[in-house]
Design a protein around this motif. Sequence first.
Motif, PDB file in Angstrom:
ATOM      1  N   SER A  17     -10.060 -11.743  -9.782  1.00 45.42           N
ATOM      2  CA  SER A  17      -9.450 -11.265  -8.536  1.00 45.42           C
ATOM      3  C   SER A  17      -8.125 -11.969  -8.273  1.00 45.42           C
ATOM      4  O   SER A  17      -7.158 -11.345  -7.836  1.00 45.42           O
ATOM      5  CB  SER A  17     -10.396 -11.479  -7.354  1.00 45.42           C
ATOM      6  OG  SER A  17     -11.587 -10.773  -7.532  1.00 45.42           O
ATOM      7  N   ARG A  18      -8.075 -13.272  -8.518  1.00 46.71           N
ATOM      8  CA  ARG A  18      -6.831 -14.030  -8.329  1.00 46.71           C
ATOM      9  C   ARG A  18      -5.744 -13.533  -9.275  1.00 46.71           C
ATOM     10  O   ARG A  18      -4.590 -13.357  -8.877  1.00 46.71           O
ATOM     11  CB  ARG A  18      -7.062 -15.520  -8.582  1.00 46.71           C
ATOM     12  CG  ARG A  18      -7.779 -16.287  -7.515  1.00 46.71           C
ATOM     13  CD  ARG A  18      -6.956 -16.519  -6.264  1.00 46.71           C
ATOM     14  NE  ARG A  18      -5.644 -17.059  -6.468  1.00 46.71           N
ATOM     15  CZ  ARG A  18      -5.287 -18.326  -6.321  1.00 46.71           C
ATOM     16  NH1 ARG A  18      -6.182 -19.209  -5.971  1.00 46.71           N
ATOM     17  NH2 ARG A  18      -4.048 -18.697  -6.514  1.00 46.71           N
ATOM     18  N   ILE A  19      -6.103 -13.306 -10.529  1.00 52.14           N
ATOM     19  CA  ILE A  19      -5.128 -12.819 -11.506  1.00 52.14           C
ATOM     20  C   ILE A  19      -4.637 -11.430 -11.122  1.00 52.14           C
ATOM     21  O   ILE A  19      -3.429 -11.149 -11.171  1.00 52.14           O
ATOM     22  CB  ILE A  19      -5.729 -12.836 -12.925  1.00 52.14           C
ATOM     23  CG1 ILE A  19      -5.940 -14.280 -13.380  1.00 52.14           C
ATOM     24  CG2 ILE A  19      -4.838 -12.085 -13.911  1.00 52.14           C
ATOM     25  CD1 ILE A  19      -6.744 -14.426 -14.648  1.00 52.14           C
ATOM     26  N   LEU A  20      -5.547 -10.560 -10.737  1.00 50.73           N
ATOM     27  CA  LEU A  20      -5.172  -9.207 -10.330  1.00 50.73           C
ATOM     28  C   LEU A  20      -4.266  -9.233  -9.110  1.00 50.73           C
ATOM     29  O   LEU A  20      -3.253  -8.514  -9.067  1.00 50.73           O
ATOM     30  CB  LEU A  20      -6.424  -8.375 -10.049  1.00 50.73           C
ATOM     31  CG  LEU A  20      -6.186  -6.928  -9.647  1.00 50.73           C
ATOM     32  CD1 LEU A  20      -5.519  -6.165 -10.788  1.00 50.73           C
ATOM     33  CD2 LEU A  20      -7.489  -6.268  -9.267  1.00 50.73           C
ATOM     34  N   VAL A  35      -0.456  -7.764  -9.001  1.00 53.58           N
ATOM     35  CA  VAL A  35      -0.060  -6.749  -8.011  1.00 53.58           C
ATOM     36  C   VAL A  35       1.134  -7.251  -7.206  1.00 53.58           C
ATOM     37  O   VAL A  35       2.106  -6.515  -6.988  1.00 53.58           O
ATOM     38  CB  VAL A  35      -1.248  -6.385  -7.091  1.00 53.58           C
ATOM     39  CG1 VAL A  35      -0.794  -5.596  -5.883  1.00 53.58           C
ATOM     40  CG2 VAL A  35      -2.297  -5.619  -7.869  1.00 53.58           C
ATOM     41  N   THR A  36       1.088  -8.504  -6.782  1.00 54.08           N
ATOM     42  CA  THR A  36       2.207  -9.083  -6.030  1.00 54.08           C
ATOM     43  C   THR A  36       3.462  -9.110  -6.879  1.00 54.08           C
ATOM     44  O   THR A  36       4.550  -8.781  -6.406  1.00 54.08           O
ATOM     45  CB  THR A  36       1.848 -10.510  -5.567  1.00 54.08           C
ATOM     46  OG1 THR A  36       0.628 -10.472  -4.843  1.00 54.08           O
ATOM     47  CG2 THR A  36       2.934 -11.090  -4.697  1.00 54.08           C
ATOM     48  N   LEU A  37       3.326  -9.491  -8.135  1.00 52.71           N
ATOM     49  CA  LEU A  37       4.459  -9.522  -9.058  1.00 52.71           C
ATOM     50  C   LEU A  37       5.083  -8.132  -9.193  1.00 52.71           C
ATOM     51  O   LEU A  37       6.305  -7.974  -9.114  1.00 52.71           O
ATOM     52  CB  LEU A  37       3.990 -10.037 -10.412  1.00 52.71           C
ATOM     53  CG  LEU A  37       5.041 -10.294 -11.475  1.00 52.71           C
ATOM     54  CD1 LEU A  37       5.789 -11.578 -11.150  1.00 52.71           C
ATOM     55  CD2 LEU A  37       4.392 -10.404 -12.835  1.00 52.71           C
ATOM     56  N   GLY A  38       4.239  -7.133  -9.366  1.00 51.71           N
ATOM     57  CA  GLY A  38       4.739  -5.764  -9.494  1.00 51.71           C
ATOM     58  C   GLY A  38       5.419  -5.259  -8.235  1.00 51.71           C
ATOM     59  O   GLY A  38       6.476  -4.619  -8.303  1.00 51.71           O
ATOM     60  N   LEU A  39       4.836  -5.547  -7.092  1.00 51.19           N
ATOM     61  CA  LEU A  39       5.438  -5.098  -5.834  1.00 51.19           C
ATOM     62  C   LEU A  39       6.785  -5.767  -5.583  1.00 51.19           C
ATOM     63  O   LEU A  39       7.742  -5.107  -5.154  1.00 51.19           O
ATOM     64  CB  LEU A  39       4.492  -5.367  -4.664  1.00 51.19           C
ATOM     65  CG  LEU A  39       3.258  -4.484  -4.585  1.00 51.19           C
ATOM     66  CD1 LEU A  39       2.342  -4.950  -3.456  1.00 51.19           C
ATOM     67  CD2 LEU A  39       3.657  -3.033  -4.373  1.00 51.19           C
ATOM     68  N   LEU A  40       6.873  -7.054  -5.860  1.00 47.66           N
ATOM     69  CA  LEU A  40       8.151  -7.748  -5.665  1.00 47.66           C
ATOM     70  C   LEU A  40       9.210  -7.254  -6.651  1.00 47.66           C
ATOM     71  O   LEU A  40      10.384  -7.161  -6.304  1.00 47.66           O
ATOM     72  CB  LEU A  40       7.971  -9.261  -5.794  1.00 47.66           C
ATOM     73  CG  LEU A  40       7.219  -9.929  -4.654  1.00 47.66           C
ATOM     74  CD1 LEU A  40       7.027 -11.415  -4.948  1.00 47.66           C
ATOM     75  CD2 LEU A  40       7.938  -9.743  -3.333  1.00 47.66           C
ATOM     76  N   PRO A  45      13.815 -13.857 -12.741  1.00 45.74           N
ATOM     77  CA  PRO A  45      12.445 -14.105 -13.210  1.00 45.74           C
ATOM     78  C   PRO A  45      11.794 -15.342 -12.591  1.00 45.74           C
ATOM     79  O   PRO A  45      10.610 -15.312 -12.244  1.00 45.74           O
ATOM     80  CB  PRO A  45      12.589 -14.289 -14.718  1.00 45.74           C
ATOM     81  CG  PRO A  45      13.890 -13.667 -15.065  1.00 45.74           C
ATOM     82  CD  PRO A  45      14.751 -13.763 -13.862  1.00 45.74           C
ATOM     83  N   LEU A  46      12.543 -16.419 -12.431  1.00 45.81           N
ATOM     84  CA  LEU A  46      11.966 -17.630 -11.864  1.00 45.81           C
ATOM     85  C   LEU A  46      11.594 -17.426 -10.399  1.00 45.81           C
ATOM     86  O   LEU A  46      10.497 -17.781  -9.966  1.00 45.81           O
ATOM     87  CB  LEU A  46      12.937 -18.805 -12.006  1.00 45.81           C
ATOM     88  CG  LEU A  46      12.432 -20.141 -11.467  1.00 45.81           C
ATOM     89  CD1 LEU A  46      11.176 -20.571 -12.216  1.00 45.81           C
ATOM     90  CD2 LEU A  46      13.508 -21.192 -11.572  1.00 45.81           C
ATOM     91  N   ILE A  77       2.934 -16.007  -2.586  1.00 43.43           N
ATOM     92  CA  ILE A  77       2.410 -14.905  -1.777  1.00 43.43           C
ATOM     93  C   ILE A  77       0.968 -14.578  -2.166  1.00 43.43           C
ATOM     94  O   ILE A  77       0.103 -14.396  -1.309  1.00 43.43           O
ATOM     95  CB  ILE A  77       3.324 -13.666  -1.878  1.00 43.43           C
ATOM     96  CG1 ILE A  77       4.662 -13.965  -1.215  1.00 43.43           C
ATOM     97  CG2 ILE A  77       2.656 -12.451  -1.256  1.00 43.43           C
ATOM     98  CD1 ILE A  77       5.723 -12.918  -1.461  1.00 43.43           C
ATOM     99  N   SER A  78       0.700 -14.528  -3.465  1.00 42.29           N
ATOM    100  CA  SER A  78      -0.669 -14.217  -3.893  1.00 42.29           C
ATOM    101  C   SER A  78      -1.629 -15.351  -3.533  1.00 42.29           C
ATOM    102  O   SER A  78      -2.797 -15.108  -3.257  1.00 42.29           O
ATOM    103  CB  SER A  78      -0.727 -13.929  -5.394  1.00 42.29           C
ATOM    104  OG  SER A  78      -0.450 -15.089  -6.155  1.00 42.29           O
ATOM    105  N   GLY A  79      -1.135 -16.585  -3.518  1.00 41.70           N
ATOM    106  CA  GLY A  79      -1.976 -17.715  -3.102  1.00 41.70           C
ATOM    107  C   GLY A  79      -2.391 -17.607  -1.653  1.00 41.70           C
ATOM    108  O   GLY A  79      -3.560 -17.815  -1.310  1.00 41.70           O
ATOM    109  N   VAL A  80      -1.437 -17.289  -0.796  1.00 42.76           N
ATOM    110  CA  VAL A  80      -1.749 -17.124   0.631  1.00 42.76           C
ATOM    111  C   VAL A  80      -2.662 -15.908   0.832  1.00 42.76           C
ATOM    112  O   VAL A  80      -3.639 -15.969   1.592  1.00 42.76           O
ATOM    113  CB  VAL A  80      -0.452 -16.986   1.455  1.00 42.76           C
ATOM    114  CG1 VAL A  80      -0.755 -16.602   2.884  1.00 42.76           C
ATOM    115  CG2 VAL A  80       0.347 -18.280   1.406  1.00 42.76           C
TER     116      VAL A  80
END
Length: 72
Positions: free
Chosen positions: A10-13, A17-22, A30-31, A40-43
């Motif tokens: 779930s964390r990886i997914l 998803v956050t990476l793709g949306l951003l 990239p950095l 963002i995904s951590g929060v």
Amino acid sequence: MHPVVVYTASRILLFLVTLGLLALVGLRNPLVLLVASFLISGVASYVLLSKQRDAMSARISDRLDQPKPQDD
């Protein structure tokens, strides 16, 4: 399924998803993209994955509380 696997997947997914949306929004460095996605995904996982985190924690705690077999 094992709670640790579910939480990790779930964390990886959520990160992907956050990476793709951003990336779709237009973040191209990239950095900055990786760091922003990580934060963002951590929060989001702290809020969205609390049940999975509790299940994982309980599973690990139960496993550590079990007595180990003694070798004679």
